[in-house]
Design a protein around this motif. Structure first.
Motif: not given
Length: 275
Positions: A117-126, A155-165
């Motif tokens: 907004x107004x040439x300023x990046x207020x949030x940019x999730x990588x 995020x960017x991708x969903x790879x949660x199988x190991x975490x679920x276990x």
């Protein structure tokens, strides 16, 4: 990380630790004084409302043009048309799959664009990742430096199988600890109910991923609001067309009205002192 480490050291009975790391494209910083973005917001009379803030253009030139037109037409600089807040989910969005849709339907991947907004990046999730630890059997406590920790991504991708276990194993370990506590209090009925209880936890990572998109807007708004009230104290005197904004050494606008002189209290209002 120091706080989590201190908790684990102080409570060795902890069986499950989950840390969520939100990585941004770069370290966040507020608009710098003297930049066009800083000057634009410094000339606004009040802090923008949340919905109005997100309707501002990305470029500072477009923002300036809009408010120059509104000033020439004698309209308030903060009067904006009512818009739908980006914080609310659209019921027709692809977050929830329609019951009549085909079984092989795959929703579009969630993309969290940088909020500019107004040439300023207020949030940019990588990227957003889950780090999960579980206390091993017969271990004194969880070792946060242990390489056995599980790292999964939402995020960017969903790879949660190991975490679920690992989370499932951690919940089972928690159940055992609670059963031990019930056994200490000699509550056979409570112990039996705990032992036969089934742990069923279903994670909808797609919904959680979509929630990150909403959280990014909350973060951007928080960055703007905190910065504005810190720098400009929320409300300032409006500038006239022929005034040029020049910050002074103490970071207050040079066009701000001078503080009113406060006359000393007269002797008649002073409290007399008995000798």
């Amino acid at each position: 990380m120091k706080k989590v480490r201190a908790e684990v050291e102080g409570w060795p009975t902890i069986v499950l630790v989950i840390l969520i790391f939100v990585l941004e494209d770069c370290d966040y910083h507020s608009p710098k004084e003297g930049t066009p973005t800083w000057s634009f917001f410094s000339q606004r009379d009040t802090c923008f409302l949340e919905d109005n803030f997100f309707t501002l253009p990305r470029s500072i030139e477009a923002c300036t043009m809009i408010f120059n037109k509104s000033t020439s037409s004698d309209s308030s600089s903060t009067d904006r048309p009512e818009v739908k807040s980006p914080m609310r989910l659209d019921p027709s969005s692809s977050i929830e799959q329609d019951s009549d849709s085909e079984a092989n339907f795959k929703p579009e991947p969630v993309v969290i664009k940088p909020i500019v907004v107004a040439d300023h990046t207020w949030c940019a999730i990588k990227e957003v990742e889950f780090n999960v630890w579980i206390r091993e059997d017969r271990a004194e406590r969880i070792d946060l430096d242990d390489s056995k920790r599980v790292i999964s991504h939402i995020y960017l991708r969903i790879e949660m199988e190991e975490a679920e276990q690992v989370i499932g194993k951690g919940l089972s370990a928690m159940k055992k600890e609670i059963c031990k506590l019930a056994n200490v209090f000699k509550s056979k009925s409570a112990l039996h109910r705990l032992q036969v209880a089934e742990l069923r936890v279903e994670f909808n990572w797609r919904v959680m991923q979509s929630g990150l998109k909403i959280s990014s807007h909350s973060t951007a708004w928080s960055h703007y609001e905190n910065w504005y009230f810190t720098k400009f104290r929320g409300i300032k005197r409006a500038h006239s067309d022929d005034e040029e904004y020049k910050p002074t050494d103490n970071r207050t606008p040079s066009t701000s009205p001078k503080p009113r002189d406060i006359a000393p209290r007269s002797a008649a209002h002073r409290k007399s002192v008995r000798r």
